[in-house]
Enzyme design. Structure first.
Site, PDB file in Angstrom:
ATOM      1  N   HIS A  21      -8.337  -4.984   0.363  1.00 22.46           N
ATOM      2  CA  HIS A  21      -7.212  -4.201   0.663  1.00 22.46           C
ATOM      3  C   HIS A  21      -6.126  -4.893   1.878  1.00 22.46           C
ATOM      4  O   HIS A  21      -5.182  -5.211   1.682  1.00 22.46           O
ATOM      5  CB  HIS A  21      -7.242  -2.922   0.873  1.00 22.46           C
ATOM      6  CG  HIS A  21      -6.097  -1.912   0.865  1.00 22.46           C
ATOM      7  ND1 HIS A  21      -5.176  -2.182  -0.426  1.00 22.46           N
ATOM      8  CD2 HIS A  21      -5.495  -1.228   1.684  1.00 22.46           C
ATOM      9  CE1 HIS A  21      -4.293  -1.181  -0.037  1.00 22.46           C
ATOM     10  NE2 HIS A  21      -4.392  -0.664   1.359  1.00 22.46           N
ATOM     11  N   ASP A  63     -10.095  -4.924  -4.374  1.00 25.21           N
ATOM     12  CA  ASP A  63      -9.343  -4.288  -3.285  1.00 25.21           C
ATOM     13  C   ASP A  63     -10.099  -3.464  -2.292  1.00 25.21           C
ATOM     14  O   ASP A  63      -9.964  -3.290  -1.159  1.00 25.21           O
ATOM     15  CB  ASP A  63      -8.007  -3.623  -3.919  1.00 25.21           C
ATOM     16  CG  ASP A  63      -7.274  -2.770  -2.809  1.00 25.21           C
ATOM     17  OD1 ASP A  63      -6.441  -3.587  -2.216  1.00 25.21           O
ATOM     18  OD2 ASP A  63      -7.583  -1.610  -2.760  1.00 25.21           O
ATOM     19  N   SER A  73       0.851  -1.219   0.125  1.00 31.67           N
ATOM     20  CA  SER A  73      -0.018  -0.051  -0.037  1.00 31.67           C
ATOM     21  C   SER A  73       0.920   1.221  -0.083  1.00 31.67           C
ATOM     22  O   SER A  73       1.568   1.346  -0.856  1.00 31.67           O
ATOM     23  CB  SER A  73      -0.971  -0.032   1.382  1.00 31.67           C
ATOM     24  OG  SER A  73      -1.880   0.901   1.010  1.00 31.67           O
TER      25      SER A  73
END
Ligand SMILES: *[C@@H]1O[C@H](CO)[C@@H](O)[C@H](O)[C@H]1NC(C)=O
Ligand SMILES: *[C@@H]1O[C@H](CO)[C@@H](O)[C@H](O)[C@H]1NC(C)=O
Ligand SMILES: *[C@@H]1O[C@H](CO)[C@@H](O)[C@H](O)[C@H]1NC(C)=O
Length: 294
Positions: A275, A220, A102
């Site tokens: 995610h 995600d 990320s």
């Protein structure tokens, strides 16, 4: 007696061979960089899997800018983390595999541009590599008075650049303000109005890489557009264009096109992963990390 002696010699021979083999092949150092509002323990699972797969592999989970501190200005993070990992990333007798999650993927882009590094493979797990333009729960929590349509009014100011997210906020409707104010992503992409005298050095450093493994997927739920995990981004009509259509790819501003031509880009699009799960799934480790460790 005679047999025991021979066995001893034979065994010693094999132990020496194994030792030489290990010394020559060695193991690449695996460096893991966490995401926003998290810490090094976020990568405990993958660190364990690396050590199970190849016992003796040196593994470093970057322990800096954890939790709330991860909201700090991007360049401040890169500068400090650079000092921490430079001894590993500039070790001439070893190579590194950099695995970043990320926001961590953008921190890693900064490291790859500024350090004359030994990173062979950069594995990006759902990183907003081309920026972020989307409402998320954490954005709502920290900036309750804004939505994605108007938060550029905060992020595209000097004050707004203090926040990590401001540095890689990419509002497709405010390209001019992005170029004027974004001190991080615009600089990495060589799009900033502020001339970067080191842009060629950044590109040279970046091109020390052999491979980028870009992992992301449509479920995600945080990275927006999710294709940013593979360098895709919206144009001014909010249509997602792939990296090949982006200005900084076409003019090879930081080396991505050169790397692509060398066969160094590896895209993985995996559905069904939310995610927070990218570094929690064995499936992701097996497809996208394990093959790059040796
Ligand atoms: C550099 O790499 C060598 C070989 O893998 C290793 O023995 C040494 O400890 C490393 N040094 C640093 C600072 O990581
Ligand atoms: C970055 O942009 C500047 C200004 O347009 C240009 O002079 C420089 O050559 C560019 N750097 C790279 C690596 O393309
Ligand atoms: C965005 O891309 C789409 C598809 O290529 C194109 O039709 C559209 O005109 C583009 N929008 C702008 C503002 O360039």
């Amino acid at each position: 007696m005679a047999f025991g002696w021979k066995l001893h010699v034979i065994l010693s021979f094999f132990f020496i061979l194994a030792a030489i083999n290990k010394g020559v092949a060695g193991y690449k150092h695996v460096v893991l960089m966490h995401g926003i509002l998290a810490g090094p323990d976020e990568f405990d699972y993958f660190a364990t899997l690396v050590k199970q797969a190849y016992p003796g592999t040196p593994v470093t989970q970057i322990d800096a800018f954890n939790h709330l501190e991860s909201l700090t200005t991007m360049w401040d993070q890169v500068d400090k983390i650079s000092k921490l990992v430079s001894p590993i990333l500039t070790n001439s007798s070893s190579g590194t595999v950099l695995v970043c999650f990320s926001q961590g993927g953008l921190i890693c882009r900064g490291l790859l541009a500024t350090i004359p590094h030994n990173v062979e493979t950069f594995i990006s797990l759902s990183s907003p590599l081309a920026g972020q333009f989307g409402d998320t729960d954490y954005l709502k929590f920290f900036f309750p008075y804004y939505v994605k349509e108007n938060i550029y009014k905060l992020f595209y100011t000097e004050v707004g650049q203090v926040f990590s997210v401001g540095g890689y906020w990419k509002d497709p409707h405010e390209q001019k303000l992005f170029q004027k104010f974004s001190t991080y992503l615009a600089t990495l992409n060589n799009q900033s109005d502020t001339f970067n005298p080191k842009s060629h050095e950044f590109k040279e450093n970046f091109l020390r890489l052999k491979n980028i493994v870009m992992v992301g997927g449509p479920d995600d739920g945080v990275i927006t557009p999710w294709q940013s995990s593979q360098f895709g981004m919206y144009n001014a009509s909010e249509k997602v264009l792939p990296m090949e259509k982006q200005e900084w790819y076409l003019n090879d501003a930081f080396g991505l096109q050169t790397l692509a031509k060398r066969g160094g880009l590896h895209l993985h699009t995996i559905p069904g992963i939310h995610h927070v799960r990218w570094h929690k799934e064995l499936q992701i480790f097996k497809c996208c990390v394990l093959p790059w460790l040796t």
